[in-house]
Enzyme design. Structure first.
Site, PDB file in Angstrom:
ATOM      1  N   PRO A  13       0.791  -1.231   0.000  1.00 34.22           N
ATOM      2  CA  PRO A  13       0.000   0.000   0.000  1.00 34.22           C
ATOM      3  C   PRO A  13       0.825   1.283   0.000  1.00 34.22           C
ATOM      4  CG  PRO A  13      -0.124  -1.105   2.128  1.00 34.22           C
ATOM      5  CD  PRO A  13       0.539  -2.055   1.177  1.00 34.22           C
ATOM      6  N   ASN A  14       0.300   2.249  -0.710  1.00 33.44           N
ATOM      7  CA  ASN A  14       0.838   3.616  -0.819  1.00 33.44           C
ATOM      8  C   ASN A  14       2.095   3.723  -1.675  1.00 33.44           C
ATOM      9  OD1 ASN A  14      -1.172   4.872   0.906  1.00 33.44           O
ATOM     10  ND2 ASN A  14      -0.191   3.776   2.578  1.00 33.44           N
ATOM     11  N   ARG A  21       5.055  11.079  -2.540  1.00 32.90           N
ATOM     12  CA  ARG A  21       4.827  10.740  -1.136  1.00 32.90           C
ATOM     13  C   ARG A  21       6.129  10.888  -0.360  1.00 32.90           C
ATOM     14  NH1 ARG A  21       4.839   4.560   0.996  1.00 32.90           N
ATOM     15  NH2 ARG A  21       4.272   5.057   3.124  1.00 32.90           N
ATOM     16  N   TYR A  26      11.423   8.685   0.674  1.00 35.79           N
ATOM     17  CA  TYR A  26      11.322   7.652  -0.361  1.00 35.79           C
ATOM     18  C   TYR A  26      11.894   8.066  -1.717  1.00 35.79           C
ATOM     19  CZ  TYR A  26       8.184   5.573   3.058  1.00 35.79           C
ATOM     20  OH  TYR A  26       7.669   5.025   4.204  1.00 35.79           O
ATOM     21  N   ASN A  77       8.031  -5.675  -1.187  1.00 31.75           N
ATOM     22  CA  ASN A  77       8.001  -4.534  -0.284  1.00 31.75           C
ATOM     23  C   ASN A  77       6.562  -4.450   0.217  1.00 31.75           C
ATOM     24  OD1 ASN A  77       7.936  -2.152   1.079  1.00 31.75           O
ATOM     25  ND2 ASN A  77       8.935  -0.930  -0.519  1.00 31.75           N
ATOM     26  N   ALA A  80       3.440  -0.806   4.698  1.00 26.48           N
ATOM     27  CA  ALA A  80       3.009  -0.819   6.108  1.00 26.48           C
ATOM     28  C   ALA A  80       2.553  -2.202   6.570  1.00 26.48           C
ATOM     29  CB  ALA A  80       1.900   0.203   6.304  1.00 26.48           C
ATOM     30  N   HIS A  83       4.645  -4.540   8.970  1.00 36.48           N
ATOM     31  CA  HIS A  83       4.695  -4.453  10.422  1.00 36.48           C
ATOM     32  C   HIS A  83       3.482  -5.081  11.089  1.00 36.48           C
ATOM     33  CE1 HIS A  83       7.755  -1.757   9.037  1.00 36.48           C
ATOM     34  NE2 HIS A  83       6.861  -0.938   8.507  1.00 36.48           N
ATOM     35  N   ASP A  90       1.807 -15.691   6.215  1.00 37.76           N
ATOM     36  CA  ASP A  90       1.277 -17.045   6.012  1.00 37.76           C
ATOM     37  C   ASP A  90       1.189 -17.382   4.521  1.00 37.76           C
ATOM     38  OD1 ASP A  90       1.092 -17.531   8.702  1.00 37.76           O
ATOM     39  OD2 ASP A  90      -1.083 -17.252   8.825  1.00 37.76           O
ATOM     40  N   GLU A 101      12.986  -9.531   1.166  1.00 37.16           N
ATOM     41  CA  GLU A 101      12.226  -8.406   1.723  1.00 37.16           C
ATOM     42  C   GLU A 101      12.951  -7.103   1.382  1.00 37.16           C
ATOM     43  OE1 GLU A 101      11.767  -8.587   5.973  1.00 37.16           O
ATOM     44  OE2 GLU A 101      10.802  -6.621   6.061  1.00 37.16           O
ATOM     45  N   HIS A 103      12.846  -2.727   1.502  1.00 40.60           N
ATOM     46  CA  HIS A 103      12.297  -1.435   1.915  1.00 40.60           C
ATOM     47  C   HIS A 103      13.165  -0.327   1.354  1.00 40.60           C
ATOM     48  CE1 HIS A 103       9.534  -3.472   4.523  1.00 40.60           C
ATOM     49  NE2 HIS A 103      10.544  -4.220   4.921  1.00 40.60           N
ATOM     50  N   SER A 105      13.288   2.784   2.473  1.00 37.24           N
ATOM     51  CA  SER A 105      13.902   3.477   3.612  1.00 37.24           C
ATOM     52  C   SER A 105      14.528   2.451   4.553  1.00 37.24           C
ATOM     53  CB  SER A 105      12.830   4.281   4.353  1.00 37.24           C
ATOM     54  OG  SER A 105      11.875   3.404   4.932  1.00 37.24           O
ATOM     55  N   ARG A 110      13.940   4.289  11.879  1.00 33.70           N
ATOM     56  CA  ARG A 110      12.759   5.153  11.873  1.00 33.70           C
ATOM     57  C   ARG A 110      11.955   4.915  13.159  1.00 33.70           C
ATOM     58  NH1 ARG A 110       9.770   4.749   6.285  1.00 33.70           N
ATOM     59  NH2 ARG A 110       8.704   6.547   7.200  1.00 33.70           N
ATOM     60  N   ARG A 114       8.256   0.494  13.133  1.00 34.70           N
ATOM     61  CA  ARG A 114       8.711   0.006  11.821  1.00 34.70           C
ATOM     62  C   ARG A 114       9.843  -1.015  11.932  1.00 34.70           C
ATOM     63  NH1 ARG A 114       6.046   3.415   8.141  1.00 34.70           N
ATOM     64  NH2 ARG A 114       5.754   5.469   9.056  1.00 34.70           N
TER      65      ARG A 114
HETATM   66  C1  DQA Z   1       8.475   1.001   3.412  1.00 31.75           C
HETATM   67  C2  DQA Z   1       8.643   1.229   4.917  1.00 31.75           C
HETATM   68  C3  DQA Z   1       7.331   1.000   5.637  1.00 31.75           C
HETATM   69  O1  DQA Z   1       7.506   1.196   7.041  1.00 31.75           O
HETATM   70  C4  DQA Z   1       6.294   1.994   5.144  1.00 31.75           C
HETATM   71  O2  DQA Z   1       5.050   1.741   5.759  1.00 31.75           O
HETATM   72  C5  DQA Z   1       6.169   2.012   3.664  1.00 31.75           C
HETATM   73  C6  DQA Z   1       7.367   1.860   2.842  1.00 31.75           C
HETATM   74  C7  DQA Z   1       9.762   1.325   2.617  1.00 31.75           C
HETATM   75  O3  DQA Z   1       9.826   0.944   1.461  1.00 31.75           O
HETATM   76  O4  DQA Z   1      10.671   1.977   3.153  1.00 31.75           O
HETATM   77  O5  DQA Z   1       5.097   2.241   3.121  1.00 31.75           O
HETATM   78  O6  DQA Z   1       8.178  -0.367   3.183  1.00 31.75           O
END
Ligand code: DQA
Length: 151
Positions: A13-14, A21, A26, A77, A80, A83, A90, A101, A103, A105, A110, A114
């Site tokens: 998401p996002n 954003r 980012y 990725n 959110a 977390h 699963d 995995e 990310h 950031s 942070r 997170r």
């Molecule tokens: C993220 C880090 C997450 O904590 C955050 O909620 C994101 C982006 C990252 O790519 O740094 O949406 O996964």
């Protein structure tokens, strides 16, 4: 030769808002820019790439479930959901594919909420804090892993 490898990159998401954003966290690349750079790298590496994003946990889970038939490795990725989502963990366990995995950031420097990831202990490894270029590092690492695991 790594021609046959199929790598699935999943974004949560996002991440569709990248570029607009929190650019201090980012960066300014959009998700389309990142996808394009990954497609270029995938051609160089000789792998097939699927690139997917959803804001919805169930849709992400459906895509992970489908990957069993079509993918050799998942780069995810979960944003959110990293977390909070036991359901994504699963689903990844259910398909039993190697997972990287990612990310953009560095989640470890942070907010404290997170620092916890529901998937880091089931991943081959974690790439954090390298910005959008982390996707290319994950692709390189994924191909290395698949080549090393080839019987
Ligand atoms: C993220 C880090 C997450 O904590 C955050 O909620 C994101 C982006 C990252 O790519 O740094 O949406 O996964």
């Amino acid at each position: 030769m790594s021609t046959k490898f199929k790598i699935l990159i999943i974004n949560g998401p996002n991440l569709n808002l990248l570029g607009r954003r929190e650019s201090s966290v980012y960066g300014t690349m959009t998700l389309a820019d990142i996808e394009e750079s990954c497609r270029t790298r995938a051609i160089e590496l000789g792998v097939e790439l699927e690139f997917f994003q959803s804001n919805h946990e169930g849709v992400l889970i459906d895509r992970i479930q489908q990957s069993k038939q079509h993918s050799d490795l998942i780069i995810i990725n979960p944003a959110a959901y990293t977390h909070t989502s036991i359901a994504i963990r699963d689903a990844l366990l259910a398909v039993d594919l190697p997972v990287i995995e990612l990310h953009i950031s560095n989640i470890h420097k942070r907010e404290s909420f997170r620092k916890h990831s529901t998937i880091s202990d089931i991943a081959i490894g974690q790439i954090v804090g390298m910005g959008p270029k982390g996707y290319l590092l994950a692709l390189d690492g994924g191909v290395n892993y698949l080549e090393d695991s080839r019987p």
